[in-house]
Structures are given as C-alpha cells and as structure tokens.
Motif scaffolding. Sequence first.
Motif, PDB file in Angstrom:
ATOM      1  N   MET A   1      46.095  39.361  43.983  1.00  0.00           N
ATOM      2  CA  MET A   1      44.803  39.636  44.075  1.00  0.00           C
ATOM      3  C   MET A   1      43.454  39.135  43.578  1.00  0.00           C
TER       4      MET A   1
ATOM      5  N   HIS B   1      42.371  45.333  46.216  1.00  0.00           N
ATOM      6  CA  HIS B   1      42.996  46.500  44.923  1.00  0.00           C
ATOM      7  C   HIS B   1      43.686  47.050  45.393  1.00  0.00           C
TER       8      HIS B   1
ATOM      9  N   GLY C   1      38.937  50.939  43.038  1.00  0.00           N
ATOM     10  CA  GLY C   1      37.962  49.340  43.225  1.00  0.00           C
ATOM     11  C   GLY C   1      37.550  49.103  43.611  1.00  0.00           C
TER      12      GLY C   1
ATOM     13  N   GLN D   1      35.362  48.493  39.432  1.00  0.00           N
ATOM     14  CA  GLN D   1      35.676  47.169  39.829  1.00  0.00           C
ATOM     15  C   GLN D   1      35.144  45.363  39.914  1.00  0.00           C
ATOM     16  N   SER D   2      35.312  45.943  41.232  1.00  0.00           N
ATOM     17  CA  SER D   2      35.233  44.525  42.442  1.00  0.00           C
ATOM     18  C   SER D   2      33.750  43.347  41.026  1.00  0.00           C
TER      19      SER D   2
ATOM     20  N   THR E   1      35.995  42.301  38.077  1.00  0.00           N
ATOM     21  CA  THR E   1      37.692  41.237  38.729  1.00  0.00           C
ATOM     22  C   THR E   1      37.383  40.333  39.039  1.00  0.00           C
TER      23      THR E   1
END
Length: 455
Positions: free
Chosen positions: A268, A329, A373, A376-377, A380
């Motif tokens: 990912m 994600h 998701g 957290q973009s 991450t």
Amino acid sequence: MDLKLDDDLDNDLDIRNSEQDGNENFTTTAMTMDHDLNYDLDNENTATTSAMNKTSVKDYRKSNKSRIHLSRRRIKYKGCIKRKDKKKNSVSKNNRDVEEIFNNSTETLTTNDHEEISHEDSSLNIREELEEGIEEERVTIEANQEYRMEGQRIVAIQDFINSLKLLGDHNKDMACTLSNMIVQKEIRNGLESTLIFKCNMCNKVKSIQTNNTANETSVIGIMNIGSGYSHLEQLTSAMDIPCMSNATYQKIQNRVCDSWEEAALESMIEAGQEEKRLAIENGDVTDNGIPYITVVCDGSWAKRSYRTNYNSLSGAAAIVGYRTRKVLHLGVKNKFCLVCKKNENHDSIPEHKCYKNFTGSSSSMESFIIAEGFQQSLNTHGLIYRFMIADGDSSVFKTLLDLRPYASHSIKIEKIECKNHLLRNYRNKLRDLFQNTNLPIILRRKVKVGTLFVR
C-alpha cells in the motif's frame, strides 16, 4: 492257617516297603525333574529326564501322593512352557546354540545329594551367562531393526533425490551403499519429516528431510480458499498423509497473517508513492503543494444482508487508487471474539490476541473504515483524497462531510457516483414499483416489462 497268615503278613510288609522305597525314589526324582524344568525348557525329554520318568512315574502313580505331585508338576510345567514361548520370540539363533550347550552340560550331572549342589551352582552360572547373551542379542536386534513407516508423505522430489545420492556415498572406504542404510526413526513436524538412517556396516548415522516448506504452503493454500484446520485435516486424511496438530496450525496461521499484514502495508505504501508521482506529473496539486487524487471506495460484510438484515459480526472496506488500481487503505472490523465470549462470565480473561475492535452497528462498519483511511492519507501517503467514487450509500459520504479531514487545507471532498451502482439502484427502484400492489395492475405490468431491458 497260622503259617498262611504269616506269609500274607510278610507279603503285605514287602509291598508296603516297596511302596515306601518307590515314594522316596520318586521324591528325589521329582525334585530333579522340577529343577530341570526351571532351567532346561528346550530339552525336557532328554535322556536323564526320560530315564527318570520310566523308572519312577509308573510306581509312584499307585498312591494318592503321587497324583498330587504329578498335578503340581503339570501346573509348573505349563507355566514354564508359557515363559518359554515368550522367550522364544526374543531369543535368536545364537542364544539357542548357547541353550544347547547349557542342556548338554546339565545332562552330565547326576542326581545324588553331593552332585545336586554342584548341579545347582553350575546351572545358575550357565543361566546367568545365557541371560547376558540374550540381552546383548536383543540390543543388537533393536539397533538393526528397520523402522516401519505408514501412509504417504509430501516430498520435495529433487532435493530428496539429491539427499539419497549423498546418503548412498556416505562411506566409500567400506563400500557402503544405500541398501546398507536402515531407517531408525522418523521425526515429524506437521507435514514435514526428518528420516534418521543408520548404516549396518559402519554404524554411521545420517538424516534427510522430506521438505521444509510443506507446513507453511499448506496453511497458506487452505487460507486462500477460505477454509481452516478442519478442512485441511479432512484433505490430508483422504490422501493418507499424517496431518499437523491444531496447535501447530494456529502458530503457522498467526505467523502467516503477520507476514501478510506486513506485505500488505508495504504494498500500500508503494501504491501511494506511485499515485503521488502520477498526480504530480498530471499537475493535481493544491496551493500548499500537496498532491490530490481520485479514489474508489467500497465495503463488504462477512454475511449477506439482503438489504434488510444488517447484523454481520465482521466487515471490511478498502480505498483503491483510480489511476493505479492498487489498494491504498484496507480495514477490517470485528464485533466478536471467541475467547472473550467464552470467558465473559469469568473473573478474568486469559491473555490472547483479541480481534474484537468495533462496537458499533454492522451497517456503520463501512463508513467508519473509509473515514479512517481518509484521516490517515496525509500521514501514510502524503496525499489528499479529493474525489471519491462510491456507490449510492449516502451514509459514507455524510460521515466524511461531518468529519472534514482536510479542513485545514480548505479542501472539500466531492463524490462521483459509480455508473454501475447508479444503474443497479435505478433497477431496484423499478422493481419496487411493479411489486407495489397499491398501484394499478396495468401500470405494474408495463413497468415490469420495461425493467427487463434495464440491465
């Protein structure tokens, strides 16, 4: 008449004296016979024993005492025969030769009092030597006995052939070959086996392994088809292959799951870097220099809802990059843990890996995972999910609007309806119309015919 009575008395006394002499002779003979039965099982009918039987048994049967002694002798003889049969299974040819020497030596002994003592001492010494020989031979038999294997095994064929070649050339000085190697034992670890060989010429011990990946590959395969340990056990049982234990399966499964999770995270992150590069190349960048992309979002449950029954205990959702078609994600939510459920009425719950990570409703699992998701973009991947392609479920989009994950960057998330989901939702509305009995039958029939063309 007096003379005749005297003669009769004399005859009776002679008969009684002869019977007493016969009893004394048989007592001595019976002791010798019992002694021989204890120490000489293979040669009961030797010359000495047979001679004693002929001379004494016939006379001794005349009295009641002789019958008692004979019955005791028979019982003792049967017990000796049983012990003899058990020993015959473990005594080899070499021990039988020793027994013959022992028998020949005992035949030369006489039955008088002085010679009986020497007979007992010599018999005990010979018997001890015989038992030592039996134990040595038994150890030799066990050492050279080949281990019997049953069923089938999973073998890495090329590695196994190479190991057999090396096994056949283990000692060229003594010209040992593969036929001299005897399987001593098998050490099984699940579906993998290690065979221990020992050469019957040079006594060298070698080992070869059938394979070293069967356990993990079998668990991975059974997990990929959505099954578990019970199905693996049934499969190996049908193939006559010894299966691993449930504890071994669980250990390997946990290790495989951890490896899969690490590999998924790495994949990912790589997909996010690729999406970021394509966004920068295409000029999709905010005023702050942060690239933004379009993503596809969707979720599913472990149990079908049929649009009415949303009570699944587990659900999953994913966010996929539109350009790369790769997962950015992935999340899984569970409302149930077996260990916690079993021990809910106990004071304490044993230490375990708990998979219960959600307490809300089953229908809210999808929106919760997708919102997680989006939050957290930036941390991450360093990306902003500006456009979202999703189905007609309004709860997910509403959750994102309320959450506002990119408010600090003045970015508002926009939704793009999926054409496939739009068409499916439109057809579902038409189906609800022709199933509504409150509408006229003619209108319902026309709507039903038109619905067949909407696919």
